[in-house]
Every structure is written in C-alpha cells, then in structure tokens.
Design a protein around this motif. Structure first.
Motif, PDB file in Angstrom:
ATOM      1  N   ARG A 150      55.563 -25.625  -1.720  1.00 47.07           N
ATOM      2  CA  ARG A 150      56.505 -25.438  -3.420  1.00 47.07           C
ATOM      3  C   ARG A 150      56.587 -27.009  -4.684  1.00 47.07           C
ATOM      4  O   ARG A 150      56.173 -26.868  -5.475  1.00 47.07           O
ATOM      5  N   THR A 151      56.444 -27.812  -3.732  1.00 47.26           N
ATOM      6  CA  THR A 151      56.871 -29.037  -4.427  1.00 47.26           C
ATOM      7  C   THR A 151      55.188 -29.250  -4.901  1.00 47.26           C
ATOM      8  O   THR A 151      55.842 -30.020  -5.979  1.00 47.26           O
ATOM      9  N   PHE A 152      54.779 -29.242  -4.268  1.00 48.04           N
ATOM     10  CA  PHE A 152      52.820 -29.609  -5.138  1.00 48.04           C
ATOM     11  C   PHE A 152      52.809 -28.334  -5.855  1.00 48.04           C
ATOM     12  O   PHE A 152      52.094 -28.996  -7.187  1.00 48.04           O
ATOM     13  N   VAL A 153      53.048 -27.891  -6.080  1.00 51.00           N
ATOM     14  CA  VAL A 153      52.698 -26.563  -6.768  1.00 51.00           C
ATOM     15  C   VAL A 153      53.411 -27.198  -8.050  1.00 51.00           C
ATOM     16  O   VAL A 153      53.000 -26.870  -8.854  1.00 51.00           O
TER      17      VAL A 153
ATOM     18  N   GLN B  45      43.603 -30.000   2.685  1.00 53.84           N
ATOM     19  CA  GLN B  45      44.320 -30.417   1.116  1.00 53.84           C
ATOM     20  C   GLN B  45      44.365 -31.658   1.450  1.00 53.84           C
ATOM     21  O   GLN B  45      44.087 -32.425   0.094  1.00 53.84           O
ATOM     22  N   ILE B  46      44.265 -32.100   2.356  1.00 50.51           N
ATOM     23  CA  ILE B  46      43.984 -33.957   3.058  1.00 50.51           C
ATOM     24  C   ILE B  46      43.072 -34.201   2.540  1.00 50.51           C
ATOM     25  O   ILE B  46      43.299 -35.655   1.380  1.00 50.51           O
TER      26      ILE B  46
ATOM     27  N   LYS C  92      44.608 -24.997  -7.299  1.00 47.36           N
ATOM     28  CA  LYS C  92      43.900 -23.048  -6.401  1.00 47.36           C
ATOM     29  C   LYS C  92      44.408 -23.826  -5.285  1.00 47.36           C
ATOM     30  O   LYS C  92      44.557 -22.323  -3.872  1.00 47.36           O
ATOM     31  N   ALA C  93      43.668 -24.541  -4.288  1.00 46.27           N
ATOM     32  CA  ALA C  93      44.027 -24.955  -3.141  1.00 46.27           C
ATOM     33  C   ALA C  93      45.012 -25.427  -2.610  1.00 46.27           C
ATOM     34  O   ALA C  93      45.525 -24.303  -1.633  1.00 46.27           O
ATOM     35  N   ILE C  94      46.096 -26.033  -3.241  1.00 50.65           N
ATOM     36  CA  ILE C  94      47.312 -25.454  -2.916  1.00 50.65           C
ATOM     37  C   ILE C  94      48.082 -24.161  -2.991  1.00 50.65           C
ATOM     38  O   ILE C  94      48.792 -23.588  -1.499  1.00 50.65           O
ATOM     39  N   ASN C  95      47.751 -23.756  -4.472  1.00 56.17           N
ATOM     40  CA  ASN C  95      48.103 -22.135  -3.850  1.00 56.17           C
ATOM     41  C   ASN C  95      48.091 -21.392  -2.890  1.00 56.17           C
ATOM     42  O   ASN C  95      48.410 -20.952  -2.214  1.00 56.17           O
TER      43      ASN C  95
ATOM     44  N   ILE D 101      48.529 -18.727   2.430  1.00 59.55           N
ATOM     45  CA  ILE D 101      48.987 -18.158   3.747  1.00 59.55           C
ATOM     46  C   ILE D 101      49.421 -18.623   4.504  1.00 59.55           C
ATOM     47  O   ILE D 101      50.409 -17.721   5.835  1.00 59.55           O
ATOM     48  N   ALA D 102      51.141 -20.326   4.424  1.00 59.54           N
ATOM     49  CA  ALA D 102      52.196 -20.118   4.934  1.00 59.54           C
ATOM     50  C   ALA D 102      52.952 -18.756   4.595  1.00 59.54           C
ATOM     51  O   ALA D 102      53.563 -18.570   5.676  1.00 59.54           O
ATOM     52  N   ILE D 103      53.295 -17.968   3.648  1.00 59.71           N
ATOM     53  CA  ILE D 103      53.427 -16.282   3.577  1.00 59.71           C
ATOM     54  C   ILE D 103      53.060 -15.213   4.625  1.00 59.71           C
ATOM     55  O   ILE D 103      53.969 -15.150   4.698  1.00 59.71           O
ATOM     56  N   LYS D 104      51.803 -16.023   4.352  1.00 59.68           N
ATOM     57  CA  LYS D 104      51.428 -14.235   5.142  1.00 59.68           C
ATOM     58  C   LYS D 104      51.365 -15.203   6.701  1.00 59.68           C
ATOM     59  O   LYS D 104      51.709 -14.602   7.637  1.00 59.68           O
ATOM     60  N   GLU D 105      51.978 -16.025   7.680  1.00 57.58           N
ATOM     61  CA  GLU D 105      51.898 -16.482   8.101  1.00 57.58           C
ATOM     62  C   GLU D 105      53.566 -16.693   8.887  1.00 57.58           C
ATOM     63  O   GLU D 105      53.728 -17.329   9.914  1.00 57.58           O
ATOM     64  N   THR D 106      54.079 -16.469   7.255  1.00 52.27           N
ATOM     65  CA  THR D 106      55.786 -16.636   8.007  1.00 52.27           C
ATOM     66  C   THR D 106      56.096 -17.485   8.162  1.00 52.27           C
ATOM     67  O   THR D 106      57.108 -18.365   8.938  1.00 52.27           O
TER      68      THR D 106
END
Length: 161
Positions: free
Chosen positions: A121-124, A13-14, A99-102, A107-112
C-alpha cells in the motif's frame, strides 16, 4: 510464507523496479549527453529510487522466509527525441508500474495476505505521487514549448531536487 502466485508477482515487480532503474539511468545519460544536467540529475535520482524500491522488496520477501528470484532486465531505450519525449516515456512507465503494484495488492487481498497488502500500500501511495509529479513536469514542458529560457529554468529547478 507468501502464497506462490503472490510471490511470483513480487518477483516480477522486483524485476520491473530494477528495469525502471536502468530506464531512468538511460534517460539520465541521454539528457546529460544533450547538455541538460538538471534533467539528467533528476533522472539519476529516479534511477536510485527505483533501485532502492527493488532492494526494499527483496528485504521484505526475505523477511517473510522466502527467496527472491531475480530475473534479467531488458536493455533500455537510449535515444530519446527530446526532453519532453523523455518525460512522456517516464510517465508511461510509471503508469505501468502502478498497474503492476495494484495487481500485487489485488492478489494479496485475494490470498488474504494482509502483511503483503499493507507493505505494498505504501507503494500504491507513492505511485500516485510519482505519476502526478511527472505529469506536472510534462505540462510545464508543453507550456514552455521549446523556449530555451524556459527549458533552462526548468532544467535548473529539477537539478536542485
């Protein structure tokens, strides 16, 4: 510590944000060369904003005790067909960034990893606004349909951003 798969997605993403900065700078240069100083200024500000997104993400990764890995960016397109084409390419790019941010949030949710989820979420939210803004400009450009006075007015309005 950021999970490996998530860290890789953030590094990507960077790169995408830095690439976006180059793309928007190229669009600004093209439009400036075509005599559209307002549109050029708008894209120059977009380029700065994308660069700042990359810096914000780098700082976030560092704050989590990780080392961001920078990858090279591609040479951006430099010859656009028209003002409208430039904004259409911008919209396409913004959709890809969304799409990339989503994906990172998924992944963050999956990885808790709730800290990363919250951070992105701010970027979403911002991407929703970015897509809407560019879509609105495209709609206005289509309404103007090569009317020189309309293009000049919109150029002036966007230059006042």
């Amino acid at each position: 510590m950021i999970p490996k798969t998530l860290k890789q997605a953030i590094d990507e993403q960077i790169k995408l944000e830095l690439n976006a900065s180059h793309i928007y700078l190229s669009m600004s240069i093209y439009l400036s060369n075509e005599g559209w100083s307002g549109f050029a200024k708008w894209f120059a500000k977009q380029a700065d904003e994308e660069y700042q997104h990359a810096i914000t993400m780098i700082r976030y990764v560092l704050s989590r005790g990780e080392m961001p890995i920078l990858a090279g960016v591609e040479a951006p397109e430099s010859d656009f067909k028209s003002v409208l084409h430039t904004f259409e390419k911008s919209y396409e790019h913004e959709c890809n960034v969304s799409k990339a941010i989503n994906n990172i949030v998924t992944i963050a949710i999956k990885e808790t990893d709730y800290a990363t989820e919250n951070f992105f979420r701010t970027f979403v939210d911002e991407q929703v606004e970015e897509e809407e803004t560019v879509a609105d400009i495209i709609n206005k450009l289509k309404l103007i349909d090569k009317n020189p006075a309309g293009l000049m007015t919109l150029d002036s309005q966007l230059g006042a951003r």
